[in-house]
Structures are given as structure tokens and as C-alpha cells.
Design a protein around this motif. Structure first.
Motif, PDB file in Angstrom:
ATOM      1  N   SER A 330       0.926  -1.276  -0.057  1.00 30.57           N
ATOM      2  CA  SER A 330       0.086  -0.172   0.220  1.00 30.57           C
ATOM      3  C   SER A 330       0.703   1.145   0.057  1.00 30.57           C
ATOM      4  N   TYR A 331       0.421   2.212  -0.603  1.00 36.06           N
ATOM      5  CA  TYR A 331       1.226   3.456  -0.650  1.00 36.06           C
ATOM      6  C   TYR A 331       0.354   4.594  -0.649  1.00 36.06           C
ATOM      7  N   ASN A 332       0.857   5.953  -0.192  1.00 35.93           N
ATOM      8  CA  ASN A 332      -0.044   7.012  -0.306  1.00 35.93           C
ATOM      9  C   ASN A 332       0.741   8.210  -0.749  1.00 35.93           C
ATOM     10  N   PHE A 333      -0.094   9.318  -0.552  1.00 36.14           N
ATOM     11  CA  PHE A 333       0.645  10.326  -1.405  1.00 36.14           C
ATOM     12  C   PHE A 333       1.846  10.833  -1.098  1.00 36.14           C
ATOM     13  N   ASN A 334       2.221  10.554   0.165  1.00 31.48           N
ATOM     14  CA  ASN A 334       3.727  10.861   0.619  1.00 31.48           C
ATOM     15  C   ASN A 334       4.748  10.064  -0.058  1.00 31.48           C
ATOM     16  N   SER A 335       4.405   8.560  -0.380  1.00 33.73           N
ATOM     17  CA  SER A 335       5.387   7.857  -0.765  1.00 33.73           C
ATOM     18  C   SER A 335       5.326   8.065  -2.498  1.00 33.73           C
ATOM     19  N   VAL A 336       4.304   8.505  -3.022  1.00 32.77           N
ATOM     20  CA  VAL A 336       4.177   8.628  -4.328  1.00 32.77           C
ATOM     21  C   VAL A 336       5.099   9.980  -4.611  1.00 32.77           C
ATOM     22  N   MET A 337       5.187  10.826  -3.587  1.00 32.59           N
ATOM     23  CA  MET A 337       5.962  12.156  -3.694  1.00 32.59           C
ATOM     24  C   MET A 337       7.455  11.648  -3.705  1.00 32.59           C
ATOM     25  N   LYS A 338       7.595  10.874  -2.916  1.00 26.04           N
ATOM     26  CA  LYS A 338       9.064  10.458  -2.774  1.00 26.04           C
ATOM     27  C   LYS A 338       9.585   9.951  -4.084  1.00 26.04           C
ATOM     28  N   GLU A 339       8.768   9.027  -4.783  1.00 28.25           N
ATOM     29  CA  GLU A 339       8.910   8.532  -6.023  1.00 28.25           C
ATOM     30  C   GLU A 339       9.064   9.541  -7.116  1.00 28.25           C
ATOM     31  N   TYR A 340       8.266  10.705  -6.815  1.00 26.55           N
ATOM     32  CA  TYR A 340       8.078  11.783  -7.962  1.00 26.55           C
ATOM     33  C   TYR A 340       9.549  12.564  -7.610  1.00 26.55           C
ATOM     34  N   LYS A 341       9.816  12.525  -6.351  1.00 27.31           N
ATOM     35  CA  LYS A 341      11.196  13.411  -6.256  1.00 27.31           C
ATOM     36  C   LYS A 341      12.577  12.599  -6.815  1.00 27.31           C
ATOM     37  N   SER A 342      12.360  11.231  -6.647  1.00 29.64           N
ATOM     38  CA  SER A 342      13.501  10.371  -7.131  1.00 29.64           C
ATOM     39  C   SER A 342      13.483  10.353  -8.648  1.00 29.64           C
ATOM     40  N   ILE A 343      12.404  10.566  -9.077  1.00 31.91           N
ATOM     41  CA  ILE A 343      12.408  10.680 -10.794  1.00 31.91           C
ATOM     42  C   ILE A 343      12.956  11.802 -11.175  1.00 31.91           C
ATOM     43  N   HIS A 344      12.549  12.899 -10.603  1.00 36.72           N
ATOM     44  CA  HIS A 344      13.262  14.271 -10.754  1.00 36.72           C
ATOM     45  C   HIS A 344      14.683  14.216 -10.448  1.00 36.72           C
ATOM     46  N   ASP A 345      14.907  13.746  -9.449  1.00 39.92           N
ATOM     47  CA  ASP A 345      16.616  13.693  -9.107  1.00 39.92           C
ATOM     48  C   ASP A 345      17.322  12.864 -10.059  1.00 39.92           C
ATOM     49  N   SER A 346      16.867  11.848 -10.773  1.00 45.80           N
ATOM     50  CA  SER A 346      17.713  11.259 -11.529  1.00 45.80           C
ATOM     51  C   SER A 346      17.466  11.515 -13.170  1.00 45.80           C
ATOM     52  N   PHE A 347      16.422  12.088 -13.378  1.00 44.24           N
ATOM     53  CA  PHE A 347      16.217  12.677 -14.864  1.00 44.24           C
ATOM     54  C   PHE A 347      16.348  14.192 -15.067  1.00 44.24           C
ATOM     55  N   GLN A 348      16.185  15.040 -14.099  1.00 53.42           N
ATOM     56  CA  GLN A 348      16.327  16.254 -14.186  1.00 53.42           C
ATOM     57  C   GLN A 348      15.072  16.798 -15.019  1.00 53.42           C
ATOM     58  N   THR A 349      13.822  16.382 -14.680  1.00 56.88           N
ATOM     59  CA  THR A 349      12.759  16.919 -15.527  1.00 56.88           C
ATOM     60  C   THR A 349      12.386  18.482 -15.152  1.00 56.88           C
ATOM     61  N   SER A 350      11.736  18.957 -16.190  1.00 61.17           N
ATOM     62  CA  SER A 350      11.457  20.363 -16.000  1.00 61.17           C
ATOM     63  C   SER A 350      10.084  20.446 -15.134  1.00 61.17           C
ATOM     64  N   ASP A 351       9.464  19.373 -15.077  1.00 60.45           N
ATOM     65  CA  ASP A 351       7.961  19.418 -14.363  1.00 60.45           C
ATOM     66  C   ASP A 351       8.166  19.164 -12.996  1.00 60.45           C
ATOM     67  N   TYR A 352       8.872  19.798 -12.106  1.00 60.94           N
ATOM     68  CA  TYR A 352       8.959  19.572 -10.515  1.00 60.94           C
ATOM     69  C   TYR A 352       8.254  20.777  -9.982  1.00 60.94           C
TER      70      TYR A 352
END
Lengths: 419, 540
Positions: A330-352
Motif C-alpha cells: 500500500s502506498y499513499n501520497f507521501n510515498s508517491v511524492m518520494k517517487e516523484y522526487k526520485s524521478i526528478h533527481d535522476s532525470f532532471q525533469t522540468s516538471d517539478y
């Protein structure tokens, strides 16, 4: 008062036909072994031979159970005037016993010009019903009680059914109880004491066969030649229609339609839409109309709302999907945000975006019903901490990402990597 | 500035016609002098001049296909129709398009929104009141025409009312009397519109009402009645065990970027200037949200910023000027992207109200986010301490309290604990996830008070560092007076939703609390007190 344009009048005529179930099902019920004839035979028998009876009409939704019944009742009322009084109940409205008894009393009063008291107790109403059954039996008048959505009457104590069927055991009464249900096991839902009083007559209503459909289409869509329409318009209209009905593409459309739902009602809705789309300029139905109708009746709401999603919302969906792939139970918004941040960290997306912006996007997704909470306790936690789940499959997400033209490439890559 | 253009105006008609039609009110004032029986036609239609098709289409940029499809499905005069189901995301113009379509057609209709009619009874009665031309006012004690709670009664009353209305509608055609015939006919159809259908699911758990509405067409068996349902969510959200015959779906997709551009360009004083502004702003914002209501809340302020260097707002910008304006605006875009959801306080009241409704259950959470920016609100020192201690009580495990708050101060213990928890990375990750999942923990009142006492002693100690190294003694005499106040403060904080009252503990039977404050906010409060919060925060 209707437009002078023959095309407009044609549309009005077709729409009137389509929306009138009596017309549609009278087309289907001329053969001797149709449900219409069987039902009519049973009911008229019990009317003429003054006996009690009970029947179940079963079949999937939209196959004309009620429509055929109404036809039969209408004909019988013409054939045996003043010998039939009909009481109609609907399980959606009257599944509650007191409410049902009240409604029966009300309709009986209305039918026999008696004064109906709103204040009468349910006991009074029950006694009134039994007395009426007896009186009508003595006057050789049949009361026909139609119970639509019969399965809903079997919830609870079934007191109504019991008192009805029990009253019908006496010789003096004369009534027919007709249950209509789309649950094929409706008679299994009855209590033992009720079931033993029920005569197990069942009529099964099935979706129309292909030949019936073809005949129905012609009967509905062809314009009458002897009417007020201009003659050349009618011939042209009918000729074009025959062309369409014979077209291979049209037959394919019909097959896909009956693969989803073979019922008459679904077919009618499809034809209705096609008729609505008819071009008033030319005034004739075209194959294009039917194609449009099928694409608009067979919608894929999830894919549609995926296409509406903004980029940020897509990011959140993909993050949630990644959580699921990681076998997070199970996951919630916070864990989704963690994932979102990790995607941003590894790919340097413009949508953060900031936390609260994401939270709002998350709420949009909830509103779109693409995701939902897994717990139903409403006020236990704030949104961020409540566990959530995706309501779309990986394939749907994949397809949605491909169709969404603003979807960033990185998201598609992330999804591709998984599959 | 009228940034919102049509949506604003049409929304207003939506709202007003939902509350027993303002057109009917206008008629009521007219008829004061010469009282005449209310006529069905004037009461149930918009009562003004019908709108032309071109005006209709041009007032809804990007909705051309949907408007035409609706017109086709509703069909020419006096043609029966199957129920329609109109769906699409929020603020895609569903309700306003439908209402304006009826203004164009000039046919009688009844509109009820499940947002204003928040229970079955109110929904039923609002429908009936409108059909029976009954207006609630002081004279009749704001009561409805018919009292009707059960669906069964509703259907009976509705059938009666509808047959009346339909018969009335037929009459003028037969009689050929006075003005009615000169006007284009209203037809014999009456349309019932149910808006915000998705809300029914919230107040009607057994889904009986939804089924009733979807089956209403078959139950009524009146071909003169057209049903239109408007919903935020797609039809597949309404599937039920028993099933129902599905209405015909009409989909309103979200506006595209071009549509949005057209919408925002409406009613602009200086279209050239504004379009150059939109060129800069619309794209980044669209990556986040394409909802008109949210964008229109964000754009006015940005546009003001954009115009700051200009002396004359009527000028058409040149390329050179555009570049200058862009470089002026650029630093503001990124922060405003992250602020888009803040409710503007000077903005119109109804937008604010709408936003609030949108947020519904989540209002608590967002309320805090908003408050974060205006943390300088007046909060007493002890309330701030209480907030911090609640935060600590929620975040830290209860077993560590003794170690953190013993007389030696927290720092040494913290290090030791940290080392112990660093045994394996995996374990740490697991616990981290667990923390993310579980959210803030609950705590009993006693623990909160104990922590509060420790904190106030330490806090005051650190404020006046010179004299009080041993804060413990001070706490005892200082806080005796505070205790009664603290309970008051606590209830204030509960009311402000900083602290939530949770369920009672099954073993002890006492109420448990939970702090909903985010870490940022707690740190901010701590900073304002100059309290070393991070020293007390247990990190796994």
C-alpha cells in the motif's frame, strides 16, 4: 406545427417510434410462440376461468419484459373491459412493505373510485387489500399485481409477498401476481413459506436473434409509403436505407454492438443516436451516421479522462504505477511524492512542482476517479496519509500516455522500461 | 478585470437558475401590478429572447461539437428523446452549455443541482416546486408545495405534476390564443435536468436514488419528458449490482490549450497585450492544470505583474517591448506556478466558495497550507509551544520521550539512538516507508501535557540563558497557573484543525489526539520562538 422539411418530419417520426416501447415490441410479438402470446394466454385464462395465478418474467435488462406485459394488459383490457384492474409496483420504489401496501391501497382506491386515506396504518392497508381481493373475487374481477424489479421485494422479511400470495390461496379471491426481474434466480430468493405458495411459471425473455434484429431495423427505419411524406423522398430514403442495411460494414457494426450488449434497448439507443446524427441538409441516413453512433455509444471513459490529464497528473499516475511495480502493498501520497522526487533527481525533469501543487493535482485525479482511497474511513486521516490505489490497469495507462499528445517522453520511457 | 469572460457570466446564470430561476423572479415583479395566473411557459423557460445559434456557439469557444451534438440529440420540436448523460471533468462547461442550449431552444425545463439539493428530500421537493410553479417565500413560511421524502411519493407527485404541465403546454397550441402562438412554439416536451449527479453517491450509500433516476424514464413512461443528467464522473462509476439501462453518453473533454487561449482572450481590453501575455504564461501553466476556474484565479495577478513596466495599457506591444516584458515577468512565473492553488483573498466571493466546496473533505489539509504563509497570525506563546509539543508527540515514538526530555538535554541521546538505528539500510528504508504510510501518530492528553511542560521549561531556559541553566525548577512554579489555560488553548487548536481529535483508545478509554501540522510549519513556529526543534526531533 412540425417543420415543413420532410427530413425533419422523418426524424420526428423515427424518434417517436424509437421512444415508444409498445411500438417496438408489438413488432416482435406477432408469432404464435412469442412471449407475448404465451403471456396473454396465461393471463386471459386466469381471467376467464376466475382462478389465481402467479408468473415470473425473467430476462436480462432491456429485453422488453415490461413492454410486452404492458401490451398484453392493454389488449386484455380491451377484450375484457371492467374485468381487470391493474396494480403496478416497482421494487425500486416500494421494496419497503408499508410503502408497498400503501401504494396498493392507493391504486385500488383510485381504480374503484374509493376515498384513499393517507393516514391509514399499514395494518389497515393490508386488511383493505385482502378485503378488496375478496370483493373483486366475488364480482369476478381479476386484480393483476405487477411487481417490477421483483428481486428487490425479496429483501427483508417478504411480508408483502407472503400476505399477497397467502390471500390468493383462498377460493374467493381472484388475482394474478406477475413478478418481473432481471435476476434469473429470482425464485430462489423467496423464503420457503412464500415459495410454496408461488406457482412456478416462468417466462424467459431473451435478446433478439440476428434475424429479428434485421427485421426490427427495417420496420423501425423504413418510412411509410402511404403517408404525408413526398413520394420520391420516401422511395429515395428507403432505397438508401436498404443499401446501408446490406452493407458489410454495417453488419460488422451490428456484430460489435451485439457483442457488447445484445438487448433490444441497447440497439434502440444506438439507432436513436444514428437518427439524431442524420444530416438535415441531405435528409437521408448514411453509413457515416451509424459509425458515429457506435463510436459515441461505446466509449472508454478511463482512456478519455487519461487524455484530459495534465502533465503533472500523468507524472503522479506513473509514480503510482511504479509503486505498484515495486510491489508496495500500500502506498499513499507521501510515498508517491518520494517517487516523484526520485524521478526528478535522476532525470532532471522540468516538471517539478511544489508539494501543495502536487496535492491539488492528486485531488484532481481523485475527482476523475482514476485513483481512489483504499480505506473508506472518511475522517481518520488527512489526504496525504490515506492509502490509495490506481483504478486503471497498466495497459490503459500505457495507451493513455501514448494518446495524450502533451505527454513527456520521459514518462513513456519509464513505462516502457517496466513492461 | 474581466479575465474569465463567459465562464463568469454563464456560471452566474447557472447558479441563479438553479435557485428557482431568476427569470421567474423577474416575472413575479412584473406581475405585481396586474396579477395573473403564472404561466407555465414563462416560468419554466428563460423567458427572455431566445439566443441565436451563432451567439450560442460563439459564447462557448471549443465547445462547438458538443453544442451541436446536444442540439441533435435533443432534437426538433416535440420529438421524444432517450435520457442523456453528460459527463466531463470539472469546469468544462457542462452545466452552462446545457442551460444556454435551452435558452437557445426556448423550451420549458426544470433544473436541479444535487449540490444545492443535498438530500433526497430537498432534491425531490425542489423538482416538484419548480414544476408546480411554487416559490418558497416568507408568506408560506419557506415551505415546499409537497412534502415528499420517499421515492415512491416523489414518482407519484412527479407524474401528476408532469401530466399537468404537459397538458398545459398542449393547450395554447389548440386554443390559438393571443401571443403564445405568434412566438415560435415551445413544444410539448418538458425537460428535467439533474446536475452534479456524482454527489448523490456520497449521500446515498445504498445507491437507490441513482437507480431511481436512471430508471425514471422507464418508470414514468411519459414520452413528453426528456431527462438530462450532468455528472463529473464517467458513466462507469455508476455501475451497480442490479444494473440499469444506460443513458446516452455525451462527453465534454477538457479544454485544449487553444481553447483556453480563446476563452481567456474574451472581453479583454487590450487583446494584443493579453495575447502576448498568454503566449508566455499559458504553456507552463497548462502542464499543471487545464481547468479554467483555477487558471482564472492565477492569471489576473500575473497580468498585473506583467503590465507593471507599462505606462499606457492601451498600447499594442512591439516585439522589443514583448521581450522586455517577458524578462520582467520571467522571475515571477516559477514561484507563481507553485502558488496556483492559493485562494486569492481579493477575488470574487463565489470563486472562493466554489473552491471551498471543491475541496470538501480536504479542506482541513489545505487550510493549513494556506495558513503556512500567514504564520504571523496572533497566536499566544503557549499556544505555539503547545503546537510544537503536539507535533513532537505525533512524530516521536513515546518510548523515547524519557531519553529526549530528561534533564541532561536531548543531544547526546539522539546521537546514540541514531547509531543504533543505522544497523542496516534496508531496515531504515522500511521504517521510513512505514512512517510515510502511517502519518502522524496519536497520543493521549497526558503525554502532550508532559512534553509541553518540558518544552516550556527548556524554551524559557533558552530565552533567558544566563540565569536558568536548571529549567526544571522553573517549570514547576511557572506552569501551575498555565495548566487551566492549556486546556483552553488545546481546544482552540483543535477547532483550528491544527490538532485532530482522534478516536478513543480502546484500552484506556481516553481521547487521543493527532497533530496535522506539517514539518515545515512546525519548524517555522519553532523559529519564531527561537526554539531548537530539530534537536528534539527523532529521525530514523
Amino acid at each position: 406545427m412540425e417543420g415543413d422539411n420532410p427530413a425533419q418530419r422523418a426524424i420526428a417520426l423515427l424518434r417517436r417510434r424509437l421512444c415508444n416501447p409498445n411500438y417496438i415490441f408489438s413488432l416482435l410479438s406477432d408469432s404464435p410462440d412469442s412471449n407475448y402470446s404465451k403471456l396473454k394466454f396465461i393471463i386471459s385464462n386466469s381471467v376467464t376461468e376466475t382462478c389465481n395465478n402467479s408468473i415470473l418474467l425473467l430476462g436480462p435488462r432491456g429485453c422488453g419484459k415490461i413492454a410486452v406485459l404492458e401490451l398484453v394488459l392493454k389488449d386484455l383490457q380491451v377484450e375484457h373491459p371492467d374485468m381487470i384492474s391493474v396494480v403496478r409496483l416497482n421494487g425500486l420504489l416500494h421494496s419497503d412493505d408499508t410503502c408497498a401496501l400503501k401504494e396498493i391501497a392507493r391504486q385500488l382506491c383510485l381504480e374503484h373510485q374509493l376515498l384513499f386515506s393517507k393516514m391509514a396504518s399499514s395494518d389497515d392497508n393490508a386488511q383493505f387489500m385482502i378485503a378488496m381481493l375478496r370483493e373483486c373475487g366475488l364480482a369476478h374481477k381479476t386484480i393483476i399485481i405487477v411487481l417490477d424489479e421483483f428481486d428487490l421485494f425479496t429483501q427483508g422479511k417478504q411480508r408483502l409477498l407472503y400476505s399477497l400470495l397467502d390471500a390468493m390461496q383462498s377460493v374467493t379471491s381472484q388475482a394474478v401476481v406477475i413478478g418481473v426481474s432481471c435476476r434469473l434466480d429470482a425464485d430462489q430468493l423467496l423464503e420457503k413459506r412464500v415459495r410454496s405458495r408461488f406457482s412456478h411459471r416462468k417466462l424467459l425473455f431473451l435478446p433478439p436473434s440476428n434475424r429479428d434484429v434485421q427485421r426490427l431495423l427495417e420496420d423501425i427505419l423504413l418510412l411509410p409509403t402511404d403517408s404525408k411524406f413526398p413520394n420520391d423522398y420516401v422511395t429515395e430514403f428507403n432505397a438508401r436505407l436498404h443499401n446501408i442495411l446490406g452493407d458489410q460494414q454495417f453488419i460488422e457494426i451490428l456484430t460489435t454492438l451485439s457483442n457488447t450488449d445484445p438487448s433490444v434497448n441497447y440497439l434502440l439507443r444506438f439507432i436513436f443516436q444514428a437518427v439524431c446524427y442524420m444530416d438535415l441538409e441531405t435528409g437521408f441516413l448514411s453509413l457515416e451516421n451509424f459509425k458515429n453512433a457506435i463510436s459515441s455509444i461505446q466509449r472508454q471513459p478511463k482512456i478519455e479522462s487519461l487524455q484530459d490529464c495534465s502533465v503533472l497528473e500523468l507524472y503522479i499516475l506513473v509514480c503510482m504505477r511504479r509503486q505498484e511495480v515495486k510491489e508496495q502493498t500500500s502506498y499513499n501520497f507521501n510515498s508517491v511524492m518520494k517517487e516523484y522526487k526520485s524521478i526528478h533527481d535522476s532525470f532532471q525533469t522540468s516538471d517539478y512542482y511544489a508539494h501543495n501543487v502536487c496535492l491539488r493535482a492528486f485531488e484532481h485525479l481523485l475527482q476523475r476517479e482514476l485513483i481512489c482511497f483504499t480505506d473508506n474511513r472518511v475522517h481518520s486521516q488527512s489526504v496525504e496519509f490515506r492509502p490509495v490505489k490506481l483504478l486503471i490497469s497498466a495497459q490503459e495507462l500505457h495507451q493513455g500516455l501514448k494518446l495524450n499528445c502533451s505527454c513527456p517522453v520521459i514518462l513513456q520511457k519509464l513505462m516502457d522500461r517496466e513492461s | 478585470m474581466g479575465k474569465e469572460g463567459t465562464p463568469q457570466i454563464t456560471k452566474r446564470t447557472t447558479r441563479s437558475s438553479s435557485s428557482t430561476a431568476d427569470s421567474s423572479n423577474a416575472i413575479a415583479t412584473k406581475t405585481v401590478n396586474a396579477p395573473r395566473p403564472p404561466s407555465i411557459i414563462s416560468d419554466l423557460t428563460f423567458g427572455e429572447e431566445p439566443m441565436s445559434l451563432d451567439a450560442l456557439l460563439s459564447s462557448f469557444p471549443g465547445r462547438r461539437l458538443q453544442v451541436l451534438e446536444l442540439l441533435q440529440l435533443i432534437g426538433p420540436l416535440n420529438s421524444p428523446m432517450f435520457p442523456l448523460f453528460i459527463y466531463g471533468g470539472a469546469s468544462t462547461g457542462k452545466s452552462s452549455v446545457v442551460l444556454q442550449v435551452f435558452k437557445h431552444l426556448n423550451r420549458p425545463f426544470v433544473y436541479s443541482s444535487c449540490r444545492t439539493c443535498y438530500s433526497p428530500r430537498i432534491l425531490f421537493e425542489s423538482m416538484l416546486n419548480q414544476l408546480l410553479l411554487h416559490r418558497r417565500n416568507a408568506g408560506n413560511g419557506y415551505s415546499s408545495m409537497k412534502r415528499c421524502e420517499r421515492p415512491a411519493d416523489f414518482v407519484n407527485f412527479l407524474r401528476e405534476a408532469l401530466t399537468d404541465v404537459v397538458n398545459n403546454l398542449k393547450e395554447p397550441i389548440k386554443k390559438a390564443s393571443s401571443k403564445e402562438l405568434l412566438k415560435p412554439g415551445h413544444g410539448r416536451m418538458i425537460y428535467l435536468i439533474f446536475d452534479h449527479l456524482e454527489l448523490i453517491q456520497e449521500w446515498d450509500k445504498s445507491s437507490g436514488i441513482i437507480l431511481l433516476l436512471f430508471n425514471l424514464f422507464d418508470i414514468l413512461k411519459m414520452s413528453e419528458v426528456g431527462l438530462i443528467f450532468i455528472s463529473n464522473v464517467s458513466p462507469d462509476a455508476y455501475y451497480s449490482n442490479t444494473g440499469h439501462v444506460e443513458p446516452i453518453p455525451v462527453y465534454f473533454p477538457d479544454y485544449t490549450e487553444d481553447n483556453l487561449c480563446q476563452i481567456f482572450m474574451r472581453n479583454q481590453a487590450n487583446p494584443k497585450l493579453f495575447s502576448s501575455f498568454l503566449d508566455v504564461v499559458l504553456r507552463p501553466f497548462c502542464r499543471m492544470t487545464r481547468r479554467v476556474d483555477e487558471l482564472s484565479a492565477a492569471f489576473p495577478l500575473l497580468f498585473k505583474k506583467y503590465c507593471e513596466p507599462l505606462s499606457d495599457l492601451g498600447l499594442a506591444p512591439t516585439e522589443d517591448m514583448k521581450r522586455k516584458l517577458f524578462s520582467h515577468l520571467q522571475p515571477h512565473i516559477a514561484p507563481s506556478l507553485n502558488e496556483i492553488f492559493r485562494v486569492q483573498y481579493e477575488s470574487r466571493v463565489d470563486v472562493k466558495a466554489k473552491e471551498k466546496v471543491r475541496r470538501k473533505g480536504n479542506i482541513r489539509k489545505l487550510g493549513i497550507e494556506d495558513a503556512l504563509d500567514e504564520i504571523d497570525f496572533h497566536m499566544s506563546i503557549s499556544a505555539k509551544y503547545l503546537l510544537i509539543s503536539a507535533f513532537l508527540a505525533s512524530r516521536n515514538p513515546a518510548t523515547l520521550d524519557a531519553a529526549l526530555f530528561d534533564s541532561m538535554g536531548g543531544s547526546d541521546n539522539r546521537k546514540r539512538k541514531r547509531k543504533a538505528s543505522q544497523t542496516s539500510m534496508e531496515k531504515k528504508e522500511n521504517t521510513e516507508n512505514e512512517l510515510l504510510m502511517r502519518g502522524p501518530g496519536t497520543f493521549p492528553l497526558e503525554r502532550l501535557l508532559a512534553i509541553f511542560q518540558c518544552l516550556t521549561s527548556v524554551g524559557e531556559g533558552s530565552l533567558e540563558e544566563g540565569q536558568r541553566e536548571d529549567g526544571g525548577v522553573m517549570a514547576e512554579d511557572g506552569d501551575v497557573g498555565l495548566m487551566s489555560d492549556v486546556l483552553l488553548q488545546l481546544s482552540t487548536l483543535c477547532n483550528a484543525n491544527f490538532i485532530m481529535k482522534g478516536g478513543t483508545c480502546p484500552l484506556e478509554g481516553s481521547t487521543r489526539y493527532r497533530s496535522t501540522v506539517s514539518e515545515e510549519m512546525a519548524l517555522k513556529v519553532a523559529r519564531s520562538l527561537r526554539f531548537p526543534l530539530s534537536k528534539y526531533l527523532y529521525r530514523r
